[in-house]
Write a protein that holds these residues in place. Structure first.
Motif, PDB file in Angstrom:
ATOM      1  N   MET A 108       0.846  -1.187   0.000  1.00  0.00           N
ATOM      2  CA  MET A 108       0.000   0.000   0.000  1.00  0.00           C
ATOM      3  C   MET A 108       0.885   1.241   0.000  1.00  0.00           C
ATOM      4  SD  MET A 108      -3.224   0.329  -0.242  1.00  0.00           S
ATOM      5  CE  MET A 108      -3.808   1.899  -0.798  1.00  0.00           C
ATOM      6  N   TYR A 109       0.281   2.376  -0.337  1.00  0.00           N
ATOM      7  CA  TYR A 109       1.054   3.608  -0.387  1.00  0.00           C
ATOM      8  C   TYR A 109       0.259   4.722   0.288  1.00  0.00           C
ATOM      9  CZ  TYR A 109      -2.012   4.332  -4.431  1.00  0.00           C
ATOM     10  OH  TYR A 109      -3.102   4.435  -5.263  1.00  0.00           O
ATOM     11  N   LEU A 110       0.929   5.857   0.486  1.00  0.00           N
ATOM     12  CA  LEU A 110       0.354   7.016   1.152  1.00  0.00           C
ATOM     13  C   LEU A 110       0.126   8.149   0.161  1.00  0.00           C
ATOM     14  CD1 LEU A 110       2.779   6.875   4.179  1.00  0.00           C
ATOM     15  CD2 LEU A 110       0.310   6.565   4.370  1.00  0.00           C
ATOM     16  N   ILE A 111      -0.812   9.032   0.519  1.00  0.00           N
ATOM     17  CA  ILE A 111      -1.061  10.260  -0.229  1.00  0.00           C
ATOM     18  C   ILE A 111      -1.049  11.413   0.755  1.00  0.00           C
ATOM     19  CG2 ILE A 111      -2.714  11.556  -1.629  1.00  0.00           C
ATOM     20  CD1 ILE A 111      -3.739   8.903  -2.720  1.00  0.00           C
ATOM     21  N   ASP A 112      -0.333  12.477   0.405  1.00  0.00           N
ATOM     22  CA  ASP A 112      -0.377  13.704   1.195  1.00  0.00           C
ATOM     23  C   ASP A 112      -1.523  14.551   0.664  1.00  0.00           C
ATOM     24  OD1 ASP A 112      -0.014  16.032   2.606  1.00  0.00           O
ATOM     25  OD2 ASP A 112       2.047  16.384   1.940  1.00  0.00           O
ATOM     26  N   SER A 113      -2.591  14.670   1.460  1.00  0.00           N
ATOM     27  CA  SER A 113      -3.805  15.319   0.975  1.00  0.00           C
ATOM     28  C   SER A 113      -3.778  16.831   1.071  1.00  0.00           C
ATOM     29  CB  SER A 113      -5.027  14.781   1.734  1.00  0.00           C
ATOM     30  OG  SER A 113      -4.990  15.183   3.097  1.00  0.00           O
ATOM     31  N   HIS A 114      -2.674  17.425   1.579  1.00  0.00           N
ATOM     32  CA  HIS A 114      -2.625  18.879   1.695  1.00  0.00           C
ATOM     33  C   HIS A 114      -1.191  19.324   1.910  1.00  0.00           C
ATOM     34  CE1 HIS A 114      -4.928  22.669   2.885  1.00  0.00           C
ATOM     35  NE2 HIS A 114      -3.665  22.989   3.153  1.00  0.00           N
ATOM     36  N   CYS A 115      -0.623  19.995   0.903  1.00  0.00           N
ATOM     37  CA  CYS A 115       0.729  20.544   1.033  1.00  0.00           C
ATOM     38  C   CYS A 115       0.844  21.794   0.173  1.00  0.00           C
ATOM     39  CB  CYS A 115       1.792  19.516   0.654  1.00  0.00           C
ATOM     40  SG  CYS A 115       1.668  18.889  -1.038  1.00  0.00           S
ATOM     41  N   HIS A 116       1.915  22.557   0.414  1.00  0.00           N
ATOM     42  CA  HIS A 116       2.132  23.826  -0.292  1.00  0.00           C
ATOM     43  C   HIS A 116       3.487  23.757  -0.999  1.00  0.00           C
ATOM     44  CE1 HIS A 116      -1.376  25.665   1.646  1.00  0.00           C
ATOM     45  NE2 HIS A 116      -0.986  25.050   2.753  1.00  0.00           N
ATOM     46  N   LEU A 117       3.518  23.065  -2.115  1.00  0.00           N
ATOM     47  CA  LEU A 117       4.780  22.805  -2.809  1.00  0.00           C
ATOM     48  C   LEU A 117       5.403  24.054  -3.410  1.00  0.00           C
ATOM     49  CD1 LEU A 117       3.853  19.484  -4.655  1.00  0.00           C
ATOM     50  CD2 LEU A 117       5.257  19.740  -2.596  1.00  0.00           C
ATOM     51  N   ASN A 118       4.618  25.114  -3.560  1.00  0.00           N
ATOM     52  CA  ASN A 118       5.138  26.352  -4.131  1.00  0.00           C
ATOM     53  C   ASN A 118       5.728  27.279  -3.088  1.00  0.00           C
ATOM     54  OD1 ASN A 118       2.363  26.603  -3.222  1.00  0.00           O
ATOM     55  ND2 ASN A 118       2.397  28.694  -4.027  1.00  0.00           N
ATOM     56  N   PHE A 119       5.671  26.919  -1.811  1.00  0.00           N
ATOM     57  CA  PHE A 119       6.168  27.787  -0.744  1.00  0.00           C
ATOM     58  C   PHE A 119       7.683  27.632  -0.593  1.00  0.00           C
ATOM     59  CE2 PHE A 119       2.264  28.591   2.189  1.00  0.00           C
ATOM     60  CZ  PHE A 119       1.517  28.991   1.095  1.00  0.00           C
ATOM     61  N   ASP A 120       8.283  28.669   0.007  1.00  0.00           N
ATOM     62  CA  ASP A 120       9.712  28.614   0.313  1.00  0.00           C
ATOM     63  C   ASP A 120      10.008  27.392   1.166  1.00  0.00           C
ATOM     64  OD1 ASP A 120      10.054  30.975  -1.045  1.00  0.00           O
ATOM     65  OD2 ASP A 120      10.197  32.239   0.747  1.00  0.00           O
ATOM     66  N   GLY A 121      11.113  26.749   0.863  1.00  0.00           N
ATOM     67  CA  GLY A 121      11.494  25.539   1.577  1.00  0.00           C
ATOM     68  C   GLY A 121      11.160  24.278   0.804  1.00  0.00           C
ATOM     69  N   LEU A 122      10.239  24.392  -0.147  1.00  0.00           N
ATOM     70  CA  LEU A 122       9.893  23.263  -1.003  1.00  0.00           C
ATOM     71  C   LEU A 122      10.090  23.579  -2.477  1.00  0.00           C
ATOM     72  CD1 LEU A 122       6.619  21.949   0.728  1.00  0.00           C
ATOM     73  CD2 LEU A 122       8.919  21.017   0.918  1.00  0.00           C
ATOM     74  N   SER A 123       9.689  24.767  -2.894  1.00  0.00           N
ATOM     75  CA  SER A 123       9.653  25.076  -4.331  1.00  0.00           C
ATOM     76  C   SER A 123      11.021  25.004  -4.988  1.00  0.00           C
ATOM     77  CB  SER A 123       9.042  26.461  -4.557  1.00  0.00           C
ATOM     78  OG  SER A 123       9.831  27.472  -3.941  1.00  0.00           O
ATOM     79  N   SER A 124      12.077  25.312  -4.242  1.00  0.00           N
ATOM     80  CA  SER A 124      13.419  25.338  -4.826  1.00  0.00           C
ATOM     81  C   SER A 124      14.082  23.969  -4.841  1.00  0.00           C
ATOM     82  CB  SER A 124      14.304  26.318  -4.047  1.00  0.00           C
ATOM     83  OG  SER A 124      14.463  25.890  -2.702  1.00  0.00           O
ATOM     84  N   ARG A 125      13.429  22.978  -4.263  1.00  0.00           N
ATOM     85  CA  ARG A 125      14.039  21.647  -4.157  1.00  0.00           C
ATOM     86  C   ARG A 125      13.056  20.543  -4.500  1.00  0.00           C
ATOM     87  NH1 ARG A 125      12.585  20.294   1.333  1.00  0.00           N
ATOM     88  NH2 ARG A 125      13.871  18.416   1.223  1.00  0.00           N
TER      89      ARG A 125
END
Length: 263
Positions: free
Chosen positions: A1-18
């Motif tokens: 089985m696998y997981l899904i992240d149902s809410h994240c902010h991939l465009n925010f600082d700390g994620l968008s650049s990586r």
């Protein structure tokens, strides 16, 4: 089985650049899909671009309740954007009485517009509520919201029951792993298995044992493990039911054909 992240902010600082690293970490931890959440007109453009470029990422369209002066979407614009194949929900929307004070009629109207757009489009609402549970539930009832999720749930069992009675799902973030969250933990044990979701709300609210560090979608596994322990369940079963619930609620997202054997 696998997981899904149902809410994240991939465009925010700390994620968008990586993002390549973020996606590699997701894969390494069997987090196969994620929902990137819109909080403004600008962020919608950003999360939609990420979703369009990455098969395993989907997006919502909406305006967060915490900024009075941000440019609005009209109901018609929300409904039009909802037709995009990678847009699977309306929000993040709702009420926030922690950051916003005074006459909040503008916030109520914004929430009502999002509810109307969700009802017209048939997409689920992604609801933010902070220090505003009573009015949030009242407006959902009054405007006959048809489906959605109370994201990053921070209330008690009584509020969870009210949301469930309205047909909503309840999503738990890393906050449920914090020592000072007994009410949220009680709610996580109470919510029936066909209504529970898990999320990161990354880059915020990293779960124990990553608390205090930048959060990312791969860390939803720690929330899954904690919730499994609370409920006397296995992490494999929590992964299975939260994944099934995600697909049932966000039914524009295609279910993956192949799944790993374990998380």
């Amino acid at each position: 089985m696998y997981l899904i992240d149902s809410h994240c902010h991939l465009n925010f600082d700390g994620l968008s650049s990586r993002l390549p690293e973020v996606f590699a970490n997701m894969e390494a931890n069997h987090v196969k899909q994620a929902l990137a959440i819109s909080v403004s007109r600008q962020s919608f453009s950003e999360v939609l671009a990420i979703a369009e470029a990455n098969e395993h990422i989907f997006a919502t369209v909406g305006i967060h309740p915490d900024d009075k002066d941000t440019p609005e979407f009209t109901v018609e614009e929300l409904v039009a954007h909802a037709q995009h194949p990678k847009v699977v929900g309306i929000g993040e929307t709702g009420l926030d009485y922690y950051w916003c004070k005074g006459d909040l009629g503008w916030q109520h109207q914004r929430f009502a517009d999002h509810i109307e757009a969700a009802n017209q489009s048939g997409l689920p609402l992604v609801v933010h509520t902070r220090d505003a549970a009573a009015d949030t539930m009242r407006l959902l009832r009054e405007h006959q919201a048809h489906a959605g999720v109370i994201h990053c749930f921070t209330e008690d069992v009584a509020v969870a029951k009210e949301a469930l009675d309205l047909g909503f799902y309840i999503s738990f973030s890393g906050i449920v792993t914090f020592k000072n969250a007994p009410d949220i933990q009680a709610a996580a044990k109470y919510v029936p298995q066909d209504r529970i979701l898990i999320e990161t709300d990354s880059p915020f609210l990293a779960p124990v044992p990553k608390r205090g560090k930048p959060n990312e979608p791969a860390y939803v596994k720690y929330t899954a493990e904690f919730v499994a322990g609370l409920r006397g369940d296995t992490v494999e079963h929590i992964a299975e039911i939260t994944t099934d619930n995600f697909y049932r609620l966000f039914n524009k997202v295609p279910r993956l054909a192949e799944t790993p054997q374990s998380v």
